[in-house]
Design an enzyme around this catalytic site. Structure first.
Site, PDB file in Angstrom:
ATOM      1  N   ARG A 182       0.826  -1.216   0.000  1.00  0.00           N
ATOM      2  CA  ARG A 182       0.000   0.000   0.000  1.00  0.00           C
ATOM      3  C   ARG A 182       0.862   1.269   0.000  1.00  0.00           C
ATOM      4  NH1 ARG A 182      -3.703   2.532   4.594  1.00  0.00           N
ATOM      5  NH2 ARG A 182      -5.143   3.749   3.306  1.00  0.00           N
ATOM      6  N   HIS A 230       0.550   4.364  -2.594  1.00  0.00           N
ATOM      7  CA  HIS A 230       0.333   5.760  -2.177  1.00  0.00           C
ATOM      8  C   HIS A 230       1.494   6.648  -2.603  1.00  0.00           C
ATOM      9  CE1 HIS A 230      -3.186   5.566   0.877  1.00  0.00           C
ATOM     10  NE2 HIS A 230      -3.276   4.563   0.047  1.00  0.00           N
ATOM     11  N   ASP A 231       2.690   6.089  -2.725  1.00  0.00           N
ATOM     12  CA  ASP A 231       3.815   6.876  -3.242  1.00  0.00           C
ATOM     13  C   ASP A 231       3.588   7.201  -4.719  1.00  0.00           C
ATOM     14  OD1 ASP A 231       6.293   8.152  -3.386  1.00  0.00           O
ATOM     15  OD2 ASP A 231       7.308   6.320  -4.025  1.00  0.00           O
ATOM     16  N   VAL A 248       0.766   9.746  -5.983  1.00  0.00           N
ATOM     17  CA  VAL A 248       0.899  11.153  -5.593  1.00  0.00           C
ATOM     18  C   VAL A 248       2.278  11.641  -6.018  1.00  0.00           C
ATOM     19  CG1 VAL A 248       0.882  12.758  -3.650  1.00  0.00           C
ATOM     20  CG2 VAL A 248      -0.670  10.802  -3.654  1.00  0.00           C
ATOM     21  N   SER A 255       8.232  10.296  -2.090  1.00  0.00           N
ATOM     22  CA  SER A 255       7.756  11.494  -1.373  1.00  0.00           C
ATOM     23  C   SER A 255       6.915  11.104  -0.159  1.00  0.00           C
ATOM     24  CB  SER A 255       6.968  12.421  -2.307  1.00  0.00           C
ATOM     25  OG  SER A 255       5.869  11.743  -2.866  1.00  0.00           O
ATOM     26  N   ASN A 299      -3.339   9.089   4.125  1.00  0.00           N
ATOM     27  CA  ASN A 299      -2.045   8.502   4.485  1.00  0.00           C
ATOM     28  C   ASN A 299      -1.886   8.218   5.977  1.00  0.00           C
ATOM     29  OD1 ASN A 299      -1.150   8.391   1.877  1.00  0.00           O
ATOM     30  ND2 ASN A 299      -0.086  10.354   1.938  1.00  0.00           N
ATOM     31  N   THR A 348      -6.605  -8.287  -1.666  1.00  0.00           N
ATOM     32  CA  THR A 348      -6.656  -9.697  -1.264  1.00  0.00           C
ATOM     33  C   THR A 348      -5.827  -9.916  -0.001  1.00  0.00           C
ATOM     34  OG1 THR A 348      -6.239 -11.976  -1.971  1.00  0.00           O
ATOM     35  CG2 THR A 348      -4.696 -10.351  -2.759  1.00  0.00           C
ATOM     36  N   THR A 394      -9.142 -15.262   2.899  1.00  0.00           N
ATOM     37  CA  THR A 394      -7.707 -15.577   3.056  1.00  0.00           C
ATOM     38  C   THR A 394      -6.896 -14.281   3.161  1.00  0.00           C
ATOM     39  OG1 THR A 394      -7.592 -15.728   0.632  1.00  0.00           O
ATOM     40  CG2 THR A 394      -7.739 -17.820   1.829  1.00  0.00           C
TER      41      THR A 394
HETATM   42  C1  HEM Z   1      -8.103   3.716  -5.873  1.00  0.00           C
HETATM   43  C2  HEM Z   1      -8.648   2.677  -5.310  1.00  0.00           C
HETATM   44  C3  HEM Z   1      -8.355   2.309  -3.882  1.00  0.00           C
HETATM   45  C4  HEM Z   1      -9.035   2.703  -2.784  1.00  0.00           C
HETATM   46  C5  HEM Z   1     -10.268   3.603  -2.731  1.00  0.00           C
HETATM   47  C6  HEM Z   1      -8.368   2.091  -1.657  1.00  0.00           C
HETATM   48  C7  HEM Z   1      -8.765   2.253  -0.350  1.00  0.00           C
HETATM   49  C8  HEM Z   1      -8.209   1.619   0.726  1.00  0.00           C
HETATM   50  C9  HEM Z   1      -8.650   1.747   2.076  1.00  0.00           C
HETATM   51  C10 HEM Z   1      -9.786   2.650   2.534  1.00  0.00           C
HETATM   52  C11 HEM Z   1      -7.898   0.928   2.846  1.00  0.00           C
HETATM   53  C12 HEM Z   1      -8.014   0.714   4.349  1.00  0.00           C
HETATM   54  C13 HEM Z   1      -7.438   1.902   5.088  1.00  0.00           C
HETATM   55  C14 HEM Z   1      -7.753   1.772   6.563  1.00  0.00           C
HETATM   56  O1  HEM Z   1      -8.944   1.798   6.904  1.00  0.00           O
HETATM   57  O2  HEM Z   1      -6.801   1.649   7.371  1.00  0.00           O
HETATM   58  C15 HEM Z   1      -6.949   0.252   1.977  1.00  0.00           C
HETATM   59  C16 HEM Z   1      -6.034  -0.655   2.394  1.00  0.00           C
HETATM   60  C17 HEM Z   1      -5.133  -1.272   1.552  1.00  0.00           C
HETATM   61  N1  HEM Z   1      -4.936  -0.967   0.216  1.00  0.00           N
HETATM   62 FE1  HEM Z   1      -6.141   0.143  -0.941  1.00  0.00          FE
HETATM   63  N2  HEM Z   1      -7.317   1.346  -2.093  1.00  0.00           N
HETATM   64  C18 HEM Z   1      -7.260   1.454  -3.454  1.00  0.00           C
HETATM   65  C19 HEM Z   1      -6.311   0.885  -4.273  1.00  0.00           C
HETATM   66  C20 HEM Z   1      -5.238   0.146  -3.855  1.00  0.00           C
HETATM   67  C21 HEM Z   1      -4.139  -0.281  -4.689  1.00  0.00           C
HETATM   68  C22 HEM Z   1      -3.984   0.058  -6.164  1.00  0.00           C
HETATM   69  C23 HEM Z   1      -3.301  -1.000  -3.900  1.00  0.00           C
HETATM   70  C24 HEM Z   1      -1.997  -1.656  -4.251  1.00  0.00           C
HETATM   71  C25 HEM Z   1      -1.616  -1.978  -5.461  1.00  0.00           C
HETATM   72  C26 HEM Z   1      -3.896  -1.038  -2.580  1.00  0.00           C
HETATM   73  C27 HEM Z   1      -3.398  -1.745  -1.515  1.00  0.00           C
HETATM   74  C28 HEM Z   1      -3.948  -1.771  -0.249  1.00  0.00           C
HETATM   75  C29 HEM Z   1      -3.515  -2.675   0.793  1.00  0.00           C
HETATM   76  C30 HEM Z   1      -2.510  -3.793   0.618  1.00  0.00           C
HETATM   77  C31 HEM Z   1      -4.249  -2.341   1.945  1.00  0.00           C
HETATM   78  C32 HEM Z   1      -4.115  -2.961   3.338  1.00  0.00           C
HETATM   79  C33 HEM Z   1      -2.968  -2.264   4.067  1.00  0.00           C
HETATM   80  C34 HEM Z   1      -2.678  -2.764   5.457  1.00  0.00           C
HETATM   81  O3  HEM Z   1      -3.255  -3.734   5.939  1.00  0.00           O
HETATM   82  O4  HEM Z   1      -1.822  -2.111   6.115  1.00  0.00           O
HETATM   83  N3  HEM Z   1      -5.049  -0.310  -2.584  1.00  0.00           N
HETATM   84  N4  HEM Z   1      -7.152   0.704   0.689  1.00  0.00           N
END
Ligand code: HEM
Length: 311
Positions: free
Chosen positions: A59, A63-64, A67, A73, A86, A186, A234
């Site tokens: 993640r 996010h890097d 932006v 950054s 972030n 996933t 999973t």
């Molecule tokens: C633009 C569409 C996306 C949205 C709206 C989105 C939104 C979010 C949100 C809301 C969370 C949970 C944050 C929290 O409540 O702590 C999350 C977690 C996560 N996102 Fe996304 N995300 C998007 C795309 C992506 C992409 C493209 C990736 C990686 C290629 C990604 C990887 C992850 C991962 C791995 C987590 C879990 C992180 C953890 O457990 O520390 N996301 N995302």
């Protein structure tokens, strides 16, 4: 005899080429041959200690890149890191630790932006997902982005399919790339405020799934620290279960379920749910594309000594 003006023109062309150099997978082959192995063993250790760390590092890279490009950054302490989307990022200490190990073998050679890109790939591998070759040679930014730039480039979990498609397209990523990259969900966890509206207000959610989440994530407010897995089946394995979950209306975020809600991406979700190989290959392709978003190369930016601060 070459005239002075020709010489300065040649110099300009050489500088321009250096500044816009292409990324290359062999970038550190001679300057730091053990860089990739060092990053990989540190990521493996961090993920075996805490599997969720693999998700957090993946993640961080996303996010890097979204932006201001993949320029590390997001690792700079300050405005960008403190922007809303972030605040729940994790893994900064793991990246700092890898950087210390890499600096110990090759002084100021391997950028934080490259370390983060490789660490994201190694995280996916550590959790059982596909591998791919990472183009290298990114340099680190000397500035972080503003919170407005963060808000404009990272969509909230309330995003619609149209908004998702449009932001990815603005980064040169196709609709298929967008669906594949969403498969990153996933692995990892989300906080109750990120999925509250979906489990209480949306109708395109499996009722017993919603009820089980509601038991720990209260309506209205509260539950700030409550976590739920993004993949309910999973959570610590990088597989294609995220897409099967969407088919049974078990996406955790509103934005997840948008990918399978009667719209143009339904068939891609079905394809990835039925073929792990199709998902793996599309994900690897899309990760390389995401890693190529506006990198600093050549003489642009710098190679930071510490990832959390400019030199
Ligand atoms: C633009 C569409 C996306 C949205 C709206 C989105 C939104 C979010 C949100 C809301 C969370 C949970 C944050 C929290 O409540 O702590 C999350 C977690 C996560 N996102 Fe996304 N995300 C998007 C795309 C992506 C992409 C493209 C990736 C990686 C290629 C990604 C990887 C992850 C991962 C791995 C987590 C879990 C992180 C953890 O457990 O520390 N996301 N995302």
């Amino acid at each position: 005899m070459v005239s002075a003006s020709w010489l300065s023109l040649l110099l300009l062309v050489a500088l321009a080429t250096a500044a816009s150099a292409q990324l290359s997978s062999t970038f550190y082959s001679t300057s730091c041959p053990n860089a990739l192995a060092t990053i990989k063993s540190a990521v493996m250790a961090a993920v075996s200690q805490e599997p969720r760390m693999g998700a957090s590092l993946l993640r961080l890279h996303f996010h890097d890149c979204f932006v201001q490009g993949c320029d590390a950054s997001v690792l700079l302490a300050g405005n960008e890191q403190n922007a809303g989307p972030n605040l729940s990022l994790r893994g900064f200490n793991v990246i700092d630790n890898i950087k210390t190990q890499v600096e110990a073998i090759c002084k100021q050679t391997v950028s934080c932006a490259d370390i983060l890109t490789v660490a994201a790939r190694d995280s996916v591998v550590a959790l059982g997902g596909p591998s791919w070759t990472v183009p290298l040679g990114r340099r680190d930014s000397t500035t972080a982005a503003s919170s407005t730039t963060v808000a404009n480039n990272l969509l909230p979990p309330s995003a619609s399919l149209a908004q998702l498609i449009s932001v990815y397209q603005s980064k040169g990523l196709s609709v298929t790339d967008m669906v594949a990259l969403s498969g990153a969900h996933t692995i990892g966890q989300a906080h109750c405020p990120s999925y509250r509206a979906h489990i209480y207000n949306d109708t395109n959610i499996n009722q017993s799934f919603a009820a089980s989440l509601q038991a720990n994530c209260p309506a209205g407010s509260g539950g700030t620290n409550v976590l739920a897995p993004l993949d309910t089946t999973t959570a610590n394995t990088f597989d294609n279960a995220y897409f099967s979950n969407l088919l049974s209306q078990k996406g955790l975020l509103h934005s997840d379920q948008e990918l399978f809600n009667g719209g143009s991406t339904d068939n891609t979700v079905r394809n990835f749910a039925s073929s792990a190989a199709a998902f793996s290959s599309a994900f690897a392709t899309a990760m390389v594309k995401m890693g190529n978003i506006s990198p600093l190369t050549g003489t642009q930016g710098e190679v930071r000594l510490k990832c959390s601060a400019t030199n």
